[in-house]
Design an enzyme around this catalytic site. Structure first.
Site, mmCIF file in Angstrom:
data_model
loop_
_atom_site.group_PDB
_atom_site.id
_atom_site.type_symbol
_atom_site.label_atom_id
_atom_site.label_comp_id
_atom_site.label_asym_id
_atom_site.label_seq_id
_atom_site.Cartn_x
_atom_site.Cartn_y
_atom_site.Cartn_z
ATOM 1 N N TYR A 176 0.886 -1.039 -0.155
ATOM 2 C CA TYR A 176 -0.008 0.758 -0.101
ATOM 3 C C TYR A 176 0.659 1.182 0.242
ATOM 4 O O TYR A 176 0.509 1.987 -0.339
ATOM 5 C CB TYR A 176 -1.453 0.237 1.024
ATOM 6 C CG TYR A 176 -2.510 1.132 1.417
ATOM 7 C CD1 TYR A 176 -3.340 1.175 1.065
ATOM 8 C CD2 TYR A 176 -1.437 2.153 2.078
ATOM 9 C CE1 TYR A 176 -4.386 1.663 1.108
ATOM 10 C CE2 TYR A 176 -2.630 3.096 1.568
ATOM 11 C CZ TYR A 176 -3.656 3.016 0.950
ATOM 12 O OH TYR A 176 -4.956 4.222 0.984
ATOM 13 N N PHE A 228 -9.995 19.137 -25.038
ATOM 14 C CA PHE A 228 -10.603 17.381 -24.768
ATOM 15 C C PHE A 228 -11.438 17.537 -24.541
ATOM 16 O O PHE A 228 -12.060 17.979 -22.983
ATOM 17 C CB PHE A 228 -9.550 16.088 -24.165
ATOM 18 C CG PHE A 228 -9.473 15.332 -24.347
ATOM 19 C CD1 PHE A 228 -9.968 14.642 -25.444
ATOM 20 C CD2 PHE A 228 -9.708 14.359 -23.418
ATOM 21 C CE1 PHE A 228 -9.887 13.025 -25.953
ATOM 22 C CE2 PHE A 228 -10.775 12.895 -23.638
ATOM 23 C CZ PHE A 228 -10.474 12.899 -24.548
ATOM 24 N N THR A 229 -12.201 16.506 -24.285
ATOM 25 C CA THR A 229 -13.807 16.406 -23.534
ATOM 26 C C THR A 229 -14.270 16.058 -22.230
ATOM 27 O O THR A 229 -14.026 16.974 -21.263
ATOM 28 C CB THR A 229 -14.460 14.806 -24.267
ATOM 29 O OG1 THR A 229 -14.151 14.136 -24.083
ATOM 30 C CG2 THR A 229 -15.290 14.346 -25.560
ATOM 31 N N ASP A 286 -0.542 18.095 -21.838
ATOM 32 C CA ASP A 286 -1.537 17.171 -21.737
ATOM 33 C C ASP A 286 -0.239 16.565 -22.571
ATOM 34 O O ASP A 286 0.097 16.010 -23.653
ATOM 35 C CB ASP A 286 -2.891 17.462 -21.988
ATOM 36 C CG ASP A 286 -3.650 16.319 -22.202
ATOM 37 O OD1 ASP A 286 -3.051 15.624 -22.369
ATOM 38 O OD2 ASP A 286 -4.422 16.411 -22.458
ATOM 39 N N LYS A 299 -2.613 6.143 -22.874
ATOM 40 C CA LYS A 299 -1.523 6.432 -24.022
ATOM 41 C C LYS A 299 -0.507 6.495 -23.714
ATOM 42 O O LYS A 299 0.020 4.758 -24.596
ATOM 43 C CB LYS A 299 -2.529 7.261 -24.860
ATOM 44 C CG LYS A 299 -4.686 7.356 -24.860
ATOM 45 C CD LYS A 299 -5.051 8.760 -25.030
ATOM 46 C CE LYS A 299 -6.164 8.826 -24.988
ATOM 47 N NZ LYS A 299 -7.204 9.421 -24.405
ATOM 48 N N ARG A 313 -16.466 11.959 -33.207
ATOM 49 C CA ARG A 313 -16.224 12.902 -32.887
ATOM 50 C C ARG A 313 -16.544 14.172 -33.558
ATOM 51 O O ARG A 313 -16.141 14.985 -34.518
ATOM 52 C CB ARG A 313 -14.757 13.083 -32.728
ATOM 53 C CG ARG A 313 -14.265 11.719 -32.523
ATOM 54 C CD ARG A 313 -13.859 12.188 -30.669
ATOM 55 N NE ARG A 313 -14.744 12.053 -30.357
ATOM 56 C CZ ARG A 313 -14.580 11.750 -28.922
ATOM 57 N NH1 ARG A 313 -13.665 11.379 -27.974
ATOM 58 N NH2 ARG A 313 -15.717 12.207 -27.729
ATOM 59 N N PHE A 363 -22.621 11.306 -25.305
ATOM 60 C CA PHE A 363 -22.061 10.278 -26.353
ATOM 61 C C PHE A 363 -21.517 8.576 -25.799
ATOM 62 O O PHE A 363 -21.738 7.891 -26.552
ATOM 63 C CB PHE A 363 -20.683 10.063 -27.312
ATOM 64 C CG PHE A 363 -20.242 11.762 -25.787
ATOM 65 C CD1 PHE A 363 -18.925 12.763 -25.620
ATOM 66 C CD2 PHE A 363 -18.560 10.297 -26.028
ATOM 67 C CE1 PHE A 363 -18.249 12.722 -24.966
ATOM 68 C CE2 PHE A 363 -17.439 11.119 -24.913
ATOM 69 C CZ PHE A 363 -17.270 11.753 -24.726
HETATM 70 C C1 LIG Z 1 -7.257 10.142 -23.374
HETATM 71 C C2 LIG Z 1 -7.488 11.910 -22.895
HETATM 72 C C3 LIG Z 1 -7.249 11.962 -21.723
HETATM 73 C C4 LIG Z 1 -7.819 12.100 -21.142
HETATM 74 O O1 LIG Z 1 -8.095 10.444 -20.414
HETATM 75 P P1 LIG Z 1 -8.562 9.150 -19.477
HETATM 76 O O2 LIG Z 1 -6.757 8.481 -18.960
HETATM 77 O O3 LIG Z 1 -9.133 8.905 -20.460
HETATM 78 O O4 LIG Z 1 -8.696 9.780 -18.106
HETATM 79 C C5 LIG Z 1 -7.022 13.765 -21.464
HETATM 80 N N1 LIG Z 1 -6.207 14.256 -22.746
HETATM 81 C C6 LIG Z 1 -6.413 13.606 -24.037
HETATM 82 C C7 LIG Z 1 -5.561 15.014 -24.682
HETATM 83 C C8 LIG Z 1 -6.368 12.337 -23.822
HETATM 84 O O5 LIG Z 1 -5.967 11.832 -25.719
#
Ligand SMILES: *Cc1c(COP(=O)(O)O)cnc(C)c1O
Length: 482
Positions: A80, A132-133, A223, A266, A389, A455
């Site tokens: 932990y 981004f969303t 980001d 990613k 999108r 969505f």
């Molecule tokens: C996917 C993504 C996020 C959010 O990440 P999650 O791991 O899905 O929460 C933020 N910014 C960008 C540019 C992304 O592609």
């Protein structure tokens, strides 16, 4: 193209890995694809994977890991607090980014929650190349406003510009002046830029933005979720960086930023996420939120196994033969489609191929979700699951009216190192068939519409029986083949 390997003569992308573990996939007959699309409420998010042939919904959490990543997972130190795994990951991040402090989080949006809660106060503006969303949702949840200052070329579907994600520096200066620097929560660079086609940001642009933010005393947040793609594009599209090591480009980017955060679903082809920061006071402020929302500081919502995979995956991201793999496949898919006159976003970006639904389905008004209809039609025609999108991905205005998206795109994501070139060619072939029958595609309407991030869970219905007619046409043209 100096650093990328192609088979000589033809422009054929070359996979720099071999496949040593596989998962069987099913291709359902078109009648069953139509049926499962209908049951999923014409929302590709609601399809069950067992009905999907190629899952090209997203590049998030579905990338193929390397043997070294799997091996590292076996050596994870379960505990932990104080796990050795955490210290291994922290060291890799400090080495790669040259930033002192690291906060773990369970995924990218969790980082956005922490950053927004720390820096955004009601009424403040956050300025960025493009939203981004999840980023926008967290900023507005904290009472902030998002302002986008992408340069005009970035909004064009077809372009030759190598760095379409760049910020318009004049718009940035104007916005800071209009809002007053004290009302700017932070400036955010997303690179690559997800919603406009995975388009990269140039080093020169980042440098200029950084200088402006420093002179105005405004925090610059990066980001880095799609950093791997962006590093590849800097290396091959900016002659100044042709001979620079990937790790040195990464450190140079980080040196311009106050905060770097990422989704490890990613970046690093793993799971989880994290925040890097150099300023101790800012680190301490954000740190308070980690145990509340994520978990103890040495895991932050990640399992130790995914942290080990991430540490190795990040080091592998510093290798051009690893980060080139998605962009060259995206480019191949785009080129196949362009050959058949299918409108796509150019130049090809990272993370996926983006089909321009506003041209593909120019007969469908934006209020009837052309990109959503195209995504559903692509599934019926191919068993390939892609993502809307466009306007469906927007949230309605406060008065209930539609907020029409700047672009209507069907995004065909390319999970890293997952699909082969023949599967990519199949995808292009079916979409090209669909393009020849594009007038058969009709609009959609919501029958269940969530207020936030509709969505993901919303259900829709076709405005006529076009999906069934499309399936019949497919059967007519393809005979007995699936
Ligand atoms: C996917 C993504 C996020 C959010 O990440 P999650 O791991 O899905 O929460 C933020 N910014 C960008 C540019 C992304 O592609």
């Amino acid at each position: 193209m100096s650093n990328v390997k192609f088979l000589s003569g033809e422009n054929v992308p070359l996979e720099m890995h071999k496949v040593r573990m596989v998962q069987k996939v099913n291709l359902l007959p078109v009648e069953e694809r139509f049926k499962s699309m209908k049951e999923a409420g014409y929302n590709t998010f609601l399809l069950r994977n067992r009905d999907v042939f190629m899952d090209m919904l997203t590049d998030s959490g579905v990338n193929a890991m390397s043997q070294d990543q799997y091996a590292a997972m076996m050596q994870a130190d379960d505990s932990y607090a104080g796990s050795e795994t955490y210290y291994r990951l922290e060291k890799v991040l400090q080495d790669i980014f040259g930033m002192e402090y690291f906060l773990p989080a369970h995924q990218g949006r969790a980082c956005e929650n922490i950053i927004a809660q720390t820096l955004v106060k009601p009424g403040m503006v956050t300025i960025m190349n493009y939203h981004f969303t999840t980023t926008k949702a967290h900023i507005t949840l904290n009472g902030g406003v998002v302002e986008e200052i992408l340069y005009d070329e970035g909004y064009k579907i077809k372009s030759d510009a190598p760095f379409k994600g760049d910020i318009d520096v004049d718009k940035l200066k104007e916005s800071i002046k209009r809002n007053g620097p004290e009302n700017v929560a932070f400036v955010r660079i997303e690179a690559g830029t997800n919603l406009i086609g995975g388009q990269p940001v140039s080093m020169a642009n980042m440098r200029e933005v950084s200088q402006i933010c420093r002179s105005e005393g405004i925090k610059l947040v990066y980001d880095a979720s799609l950093l791997g793609d962006n590093l590849y594009f800097i290396k091959i599209r900016d002659p100044k960086y042709k001979d620079t090591k990937i790790i040195d480009i990464t450190r140079e980017i980080a040196s311009m930023m106050d905060i770097v955060y990422f989704s490890a679903r990613k970046l690093g082809s793993a799971r989880g996420g994290g925040i890097l920061v150099s300023d101790k006071a800012l680190f301490l402020k954000m740190r308070e939120l980690v145990p509340l929302y994520e978990g103890f500081l040495t895991y932050g919502g990640m399992s130790v196994r995914e942290m080990e995979a991430l540490a190795v995956g990040l080091l592998e991201t510093m290798d051009i033969d690893v980060i080139s793999q998605t962009p060259i496949i995206v480019e191949a898919l785009c080129n196949e489609l362009i050959k058949n006159n299918v409108p796509v976003v150019t130049p090809p970006g990272g993370l996926g191929c983006h089909v321009d639904a506003s041209e593909f389905c120019s007969h469908i008004p934006q209020e009837e979700y052309p990109a959503g209809a195209l995504a559903a039609a692509i599934f019926i025609a191919s068993g390939v699951r892609c993502m809307e999108r466009g306007t469906m991905s927007e949230q309605r205005n406060d008065d209930g009216s539609e907020r029409l998206a700047e672009m209507e795109l069907a995004r065909i994501a390319v999970p890293r190192r997952v699909f082969t070139l023949s599967q990519v060619k199949y995808t292009a072939d079916r979409i090209s068939w669909l393009y020849r029958h594009r007038n058969m595609i009709g609009g959609l309407k919501f029958v269940e519409e969530p207020k936030v991030l509709r969505f993901f869970f919303g259900r829709l219905e076709p405005l006529s029986n076009w999906p069934e007619e499309l399936a019949k046409q497919f059967r007519k043209d393809f005979g007995d083949s699936l």
